[in-house]
Design a protein around this motif. Structure first.
Motif, PDB file in Angstrom:
ATOM      1  N   ALA A 160       0.832  -1.213   0.000  1.00 16.29           N
ATOM      2  CA  ALA A 160       0.000   0.000   0.000  1.00 16.29           C
ATOM      3  C   ALA A 160       0.863   1.258   0.000  1.00 16.29           C
ATOM      4  O   ALA A 160       2.003   1.249   0.476  1.00 16.29           O
ATOM      5  N   GLU A 161       0.301   2.351  -0.528  1.00 19.73           N
ATOM      6  CA  GLU A 161       1.013   3.632  -0.531  1.00 19.73           C
ATOM      7  C   GLU A 161       0.410   4.628   0.457  1.00 19.73           C
ATOM      8  O   GLU A 161       0.957   5.707   0.672  1.00 19.73           O
ATOM      9  N   LEU A 162      -0.727   4.246   1.031  1.00 17.85           N
ATOM     10  CA  LEU A 162      -1.350   5.033   2.101  1.00 17.85           C
ATOM     11  C   LEU A 162      -2.210   4.053   2.901  1.00 17.85           C
ATOM     12  O   LEU A 162      -2.951   3.264   2.313  1.00 17.85           O
ATOM     13  N   ALA A 163      -2.075   4.092   4.216  1.00 21.70           N
ATOM     14  CA  ALA A 163      -2.869   3.171   5.055  1.00 21.70           C
ATOM     15  C   ALA A 163      -3.738   3.994   5.987  1.00 21.70           C
ATOM     16  O   ALA A 163      -3.289   4.983   6.571  1.00 21.70           O
ATOM     17  N   VAL A 164      -5.011   3.581   6.109  1.00 20.56           N
ATOM     18  CA  VAL A 164      -5.953   4.287   6.977  1.00 20.56           C
ATOM     19  C   VAL A 164      -6.480   3.308   8.017  1.00 20.56           C
ATOM     20  O   VAL A 164      -6.924   2.207   7.673  1.00 20.56           O
ATOM     21  N   ILE A 165      -6.384   3.694   9.292  1.00 23.70           N
ATOM     22  CA  ILE A 165      -7.020   2.917  10.353  1.00 23.70           C
ATOM     23  C   ILE A 165      -8.236   3.732  10.789  1.00 23.70           C
ATOM     24  O   ILE A 165      -8.101   4.823  11.346  1.00 23.70           O
ATOM     25  N   ASN A 166      -9.407   3.213  10.503  1.00 20.84           N
ATOM     26  CA  ASN A 166     -10.637   3.983  10.666  1.00 20.84           C
ATOM     27  C   ASN A 166     -11.384   3.563  11.940  1.00 20.84           C
ATOM     28  O   ASN A 166     -11.051   2.550  12.554  1.00 20.84           O
ATOM     29  N   LYS A 167     -12.384   4.338  12.284  1.00 17.40           N
ATOM     30  CA  LYS A 167     -13.248   4.085  13.453  1.00 17.40           C
ATOM     31  C   LYS A 167     -12.460   4.046  14.758  1.00 17.40           C
ATOM     32  O   LYS A 167     -12.775   3.264  15.663  1.00 17.40           O
ATOM     33  N   VAL A 168     -11.412   4.870  14.834  1.00 16.50           N
ATOM     34  CA  VAL A 168     -10.581   4.826  16.053  1.00 16.50           C
ATOM     35  C   VAL A 168     -11.358   5.259  17.303  1.00 16.50           C
ATOM     36  O   VAL A 168     -10.979   4.910  18.421  1.00 16.50           O
ATOM     37  N   ASP A 169     -12.492   5.957  17.105  1.00 15.83           N
ATOM     38  CA  ASP A 169     -13.311   6.326  18.256  1.00 15.83           C
ATOM     39  C   ASP A 169     -13.905   5.094  18.947  1.00 15.83           C
ATOM     40  O   ASP A 169     -14.342   5.168  20.089  1.00 15.83           O
ATOM     41  N   LEU A 170     -13.934   3.971  18.242  1.00 14.09           N
ATOM     42  CA  LEU A 170     -14.505   2.745  18.818  1.00 14.09           C
ATOM     43  C   LEU A 170     -13.451   1.835  19.441  1.00 14.09           C
ATOM     44  O   LEU A 170     -13.767   0.746  19.926  1.00 14.09           O
ATOM     45  N   ALA A 171     -12.197   2.258  19.419  1.00 15.88           N
ATOM     46  CA  ALA A 171     -11.100   1.367  19.822  1.00 15.88           C
ATOM     47  C   ALA A 171     -11.294   0.801  21.234  1.00 15.88           C
ATOM     48  O   ALA A 171     -11.187  -0.415  21.452  1.00 15.88           O
ATOM     49  N   ALA A 172     -11.636   1.668  22.179  1.00 14.36           N
ATOM     50  CA  ALA A 172     -11.776   1.188  23.558  1.00 14.36           C
ATOM     51  C   ALA A 172     -12.943   0.206  23.670  1.00 14.36           C
ATOM     52  O   ALA A 172     -12.852  -0.808  24.361  1.00 14.36           O
ATOM     53  N   ALA A 173     -14.021   0.497  22.951  1.00  9.95           N
ATOM     54  CA  ALA A 173     -15.203  -0.370  23.023  1.00  9.95           C
ATOM     55  C   ALA A 173     -14.911  -1.784  22.531  1.00  9.95           C
ATOM     56  O   ALA A 173     -15.513  -2.748  23.001  1.00  9.95           O
ATOM     57  N   VAL A 174     -13.994  -1.901  21.576  1.00  2.60           N
ATOM     58  CA  VAL A 174     -13.688  -3.241  21.054  1.00  2.60           C
ATOM     59  C   VAL A 174     -12.336  -3.742  21.575  1.00  2.60           C
ATOM     60  O   VAL A 174     -11.805  -4.737  21.082  1.00  2.60           O
ATOM     61  N   ASP A 175     -11.804  -3.026  22.567  1.00  2.51           N
ATOM     62  CA  ASP A 175     -10.600  -3.462  23.266  1.00  2.51           C
ATOM     63  C   ASP A 175      -9.404  -3.601  22.317  1.00  2.51           C
ATOM     64  O   ASP A 175      -8.690  -4.612  22.334  1.00  2.51           O
ATOM     65  N   VAL A 176      -9.238  -2.594  21.467  1.00  3.71           N
ATOM     66  CA  VAL A 176      -8.144  -2.636  20.489  1.00  3.71           C
ATOM     67  C   VAL A 176      -7.243  -1.422  20.698  1.00  3.71           C
ATOM     68  O   VAL A 176      -7.728  -0.319  20.964  1.00  3.71           O
TER      69      VAL A 176
END
Lengths: 219, 162
Positions: A160-176
């Motif tokens: 890939a030439e650009l990587a996006v990690i999305n929905k970071v607002d949900l990280a704590a809810a899904v324990d990630v």
């Protein structure tokens, strides 16, 4: 009865690459920047594209190829934003290939296009092997896929030439831990820019839009 | 899962080539598959066999030779990139050589172990991708090989010389 060994030397993926090169030349001739947005099912590709369209459509002429097994759903979302959209139905296939894009390009007025956004089929595996003629390969995942998603699909992040990690607002809810995801991507591809985004963070979306716009400006 | 469409293309190419050489039967076909492709040799073989039913390629032996990745680095390194201690990494010495060019030794081995080889291919993709950093300087290297899927040869039978 005679036995012969025949040299064939036909590369199945190169056959696709040749059409991809043709697509690329066609796009270049018209000064169009093409981005290939790949990513997991439900990672937010369509939403990210909508945000890019909303932010950029007054400044640039945008067209979209919406690839999916049944592409009409996403295509209608993009049409609501008043951009020319071509649905590319892949039928039983799990990825877009250069031939499908070549066909879709015939329905787009490239002379009146600055940015072509190609939304690939939700899949982190199959799109890797099929170049489309794009200038920028973007991969989007979200925290809800689990923080081992990157190590499970290394090649898409490696290339890939650009990587996006999305929905970071949900990280704590899904324990990630999004930082683990970032470091997994960096280990595979140290130079790739990585964006952390959420549809609820205007600031993060501005960075995402900025990355696309930077591509447009460097054409 | 895109093995079926790839198998379709392989089947069409094999039949077209065989007919151009007036084959009455295709005895075997040999593919070279890069380890970095997302293609499963066992599924591909199954799809091909289904497609070949009733054709001159029915029952043809389906041979897959696995090709290890090669890389090119800004430090000047050019060559194979394999995980250390990997079974296909025969010795440390020839790491810069592209064994794939003749590919015979590994090909011969794979002929008898295609099932095991397929499993190896799947489980070790990550290991291979992790090994794509330059073996000399450790930087991320550019992939120059290991993503191909080539129909190398077919063995055919013809009725006579004419």
């Amino acid at each position: 009865m005679l036995m012969h060994v025949i040299n064939v030397g036909h590369d199945v993926f190169k056959a696709n690459d040749k059409i991809a090169d043709k697509n690329r030349k066609n796009l270049d001739r018209h000064g169009v920047l093409a981005v290939n947005i790949m990513g997991a099912i439900g990672s937010g590709k369509t939403t990210l594209i909508e945000e890019a369209i909303k932010a950029l459509k007054d400044k640039y002429r945008i067209a979209v190829i919406a690839g999916d097994v049944i592409a009409e759903m996403d295509a209608s979302r993009f049409r609501k934003l008043d951009v020319p959209t071509v649905p590319a139905n892949t039928g039983k296939e799990c990825h877009l290939d250069a031939k499908l894009v070549e066909k879709a390009l015939k329905e787009i007025n490239l002379k009146n296009t600055d940015l072509l956004i190609i939304e690939n089929v939700g899949n982190l595996i199959c799109p890797v092997d099929f170049k489309l003629g794009e200038h920028l390969r973007i991969v989007a995942v979200s925290v809800t896929e689990g923080d081992d998603i990157i190590l499970k699909h290394p090649m898409i992040f490696k290339t890939a030439e650009l990587a996006v990690i999305n929905k970071v607002d949900l990280a704590a809810a899904v324990d990630v831990d999004p930082e683990k995801m970032v470091s997994d991507i960096q280990a595979l591809n140290p130079e790739v820019p990585i964006l952390l985004t959420s549809k609820h963070s205007r600031e993060s979306l501005d960075v995402w839009v900025g990355a696309i716009e930077a591509g447009l400006e460097s054409r | 899962m895109h093995e079926y469409s790839i198998a379709c293309e392989i089947f069409e190419q094999v039949i077209a080539t065989a007919k151009a050489h007036r084959a009455s039967e295709v005895k075997s076909l040999t593919l070279v598959m890069g380890r970095l492709t997302h293609t499963n040799p066992e599924q591909l073989k199954f799809c091909f066999e289904v497609l070949a039913e009733g054709s001159i390629a029915e029952g043809a032996e389906f041979i897959v030779e696995m090709l290890s990745p090669s890389v090119e680095c800004e430090c000047g390194y050019q060559g194979r990139a394999e995980p250390p201690g990997h079974p296909t990494d025969q010795s440390g010495e020839d790491i810069g050589e592209d064994r794939s060019e003749n590919g015979n030794e590994s090909g011969a081995r794979n002929r008898n172990e295609s099932g095991a080889e397929a499993e190896l291919h799947q489980s070790e993709l990550l290991e291979y991708v992790a090994a794509l950093n330059c073996p000399t300087c450790g930087k991320a290297a550019r992939i120059t090989g290991g993503q191909e899927l080539i129909i190398k040869t077919i063995d055919i039978e013809t009725e006579d010389e004419s």
